[in-house]
Design an enzyme around this catalytic site. Structure first.
Site, mmCIF file in Angstrom:
data_model
loop_
_atom_site.group_PDB
_atom_site.id
_atom_site.type_symbol
_atom_site.label_atom_id
_atom_site.label_comp_id
_atom_site.label_asym_id
_atom_site.label_seq_id
_atom_site.Cartn_x
_atom_site.Cartn_y
_atom_site.Cartn_z
ATOM 1 N N ARG A 98 0.795 -1.426 -0.196
ATOM 2 C CA ARG A 98 0.106 -0.010 -0.060
ATOM 3 C C ARG A 98 0.960 1.520 -0.141
ATOM 4 O O ARG A 98 0.480 2.100 -0.829
ATOM 5 C CB ARG A 98 -0.742 0.049 1.243
ATOM 6 C CG ARG A 98 -1.743 1.463 1.539
ATOM 7 C CD ARG A 98 -2.315 1.980 0.301
ATOM 8 N NE ARG A 98 -3.083 0.959 -0.646
ATOM 9 C CZ ARG A 98 -3.237 0.934 -1.933
ATOM 10 N NH1 ARG A 98 -2.935 2.032 -2.613
ATOM 11 N NH2 ARG A 98 -3.835 0.171 -2.772
ATOM 12 N N LYS A 133 1.604 24.914 -3.472
ATOM 13 C CA LYS A 133 0.192 24.225 -3.247
ATOM 14 C C LYS A 133 0.430 22.597 -3.270
ATOM 15 O O LYS A 133 -0.168 22.009 -4.069
ATOM 16 C CB LYS A 133 -0.700 24.625 -3.766
ATOM 17 C CG LYS A 133 -1.239 26.091 -3.621
ATOM 18 C CD LYS A 133 -2.292 26.744 -4.508
ATOM 19 C CE LYS A 133 -2.396 28.133 -4.236
ATOM 20 N NZ LYS A 133 -3.589 28.674 -5.180
ATOM 21 N N LYS A 165 4.076 39.650 -1.902
ATOM 22 C CA LYS A 165 2.512 39.678 -2.106
ATOM 23 C C LYS A 165 1.897 40.885 -1.572
ATOM 24 O O LYS A 165 2.654 41.833 -1.191
ATOM 25 C CB LYS A 165 2.092 38.201 -1.510
ATOM 26 C CG LYS A 165 2.686 37.083 -2.350
ATOM 27 C CD LYS A 165 1.483 36.051 -1.926
ATOM 28 C CE LYS A 165 2.212 34.726 -2.914
ATOM 29 N NZ LYS A 165 1.517 33.556 -2.477
ATOM 30 N N GLU A 194 4.146 40.363 -6.753
ATOM 31 C CA GLU A 194 2.914 40.124 -6.916
ATOM 32 C C GLU A 194 2.173 41.610 -7.293
ATOM 33 O O GLU A 194 2.000 42.191 -6.443
ATOM 34 C CB GLU A 194 1.932 39.378 -5.954
ATOM 35 C CG GLU A 194 0.576 38.941 -6.598
ATOM 36 C CD GLU A 194 0.181 38.030 -5.449
ATOM 37 O OE1 GLU A 194 0.206 36.740 -5.609
ATOM 38 O OE2 GLU A 194 -0.612 38.571 -4.502
ATOM 39 N N ASP A 215 -1.366 38.900 -10.827
ATOM 40 C CA ASP A 215 -2.549 38.110 -10.088
ATOM 41 C C ASP A 215 -3.810 38.244 -10.683
ATOM 42 O O ASP A 215 -4.233 39.565 -10.535
ATOM 43 C CB ASP A 215 -2.231 38.457 -8.687
ATOM 44 C CG ASP A 215 -3.142 37.704 -7.866
ATOM 45 O OD1 ASP A 215 -3.272 36.538 -7.927
ATOM 46 O OD2 ASP A 215 -3.748 38.277 -6.847
#
Length: 277
Positions: A98, A133, A165, A194, A215
């Site tokens: 597994r 992510k 950001k 960004e 963005d």
């Protein structure tokens, strides 16, 4: 991208500890001296990935398990195609089954999705990038799988490149100050910023950043951004980009397109291990 052996060993060790704990009590039903042959079959078309993680699972369980590969990472395989053959202790094969399959099912899914995105922009100058992510604990593995599928990697984490950001800009005061602080505190590291408007884009260009992330720009806005940049600085599009619309973004002339879909919007490839005692 290459992944160090120590990283693979650590990732597999954690996965096995999670699955086996203090021991596989079901495998004890099998005689200790039983030996089996097994093969891994793909039940669907995919891009295969994960050889090193699969092998490491059995290496940590039983070094005497032998794995013979019939495909390589990055290969396109068909449904019912045999990926590898195994031989060794029946207990060891059952214990590792597994965890070993989990790795190649997940990494093959990432490689397969990446191959679809790479194909979607073929013939343009755009390069498709992954993001942070990723599945926790599988950052390096998934980013490797992305490259097996034909896309490229963005930064590995928060430590190897600077991405300023919206909240960073607000905290610093303005774009120019944010960039200056980044250069001061982390000299030598690439600085990307960004932006959300064309006005911010111009400010970023004036600040001398290495790349600008557009963005949630529309394709029309990106075309305008490409004209403003005029080759002065690489541009990256991100936000709201899917397999259905990525071609339109690529045709704007943008240099990079980043999407979390390569690593988070995946469905494990259906693989099966078949035993013969």
């Amino acid at each position: 991208m290459s992944v160090t052996q120590s990283t693979i060993e650590e990732t597999v060790h954690i996965a096995l500890r999670e699955d086996i704990g203090e021991g596989d009590i079901t495998a004890e039903l099998i005689p200790a001296d039983a030996v089996s042959l097994a093969s891994v079959i793909s039940r669907e078309t995919c891009v295969f990935c994960g050889m090193d993680w699969f092998e490491e699972v059995f290496r940590q369980i039983d070094e005497d398990v032998f794995v013979e590969w019939h495909v390589q990472d990055g290969d396109h395989i068909q449904a019912e195609e045999t990926i590898c053959s195994l031989s060794g202790s029946s207990r060891s094969l059952l214990t590792g089954e597994r965890t070993a399959l989990n790795f190649i099912q997940t990494l093959s899914a990432t490689a397969t999705v990446s191959s679809r995105y790479a194909a979607a922009v073929e013939g343009t100058n755009a390069v498709v990038l992954d993001t942070r992510k990723t599945i926790p604990g599988l950052r390096a593995a998934q980013k490797y799988a992305v490259t097996c599928g034909g896309c490229q990697n963005h930064r590995m984490g928060l430590f190897d490149a600077i991405l300023i950001k919206e909240n960073h800009i607000l905290a610093a005061g303005d774009i120019q100050t944010a960039v200056e602080e980044a250069r001061f505190h982390s000299p030598g590291y690439p600085v990307e910023i960004e932006v959300e408007t064309l006005t911010q884009l111009q400010a970023a260009i004036d600040a001398g950043v290495d790349r600008v992330l557009l963005d949630n720009f529309t394709t029309d806005e990106i075309e305008k951004a490409v004209k403003i940049s005029n080759g002065k600085i690489p541009l990256e599009a991100s936000g709201g980009i899917t397999l259905d619309n990525i071609r339109q973004y690529a045709e704007t002339g943008v240099d990079y397109i980043s999407t979390g879909s390569l690593t988070k919007d995946i469905i494990a490839i259906d693989l099966s291990m078949r035993f013969s005692m």
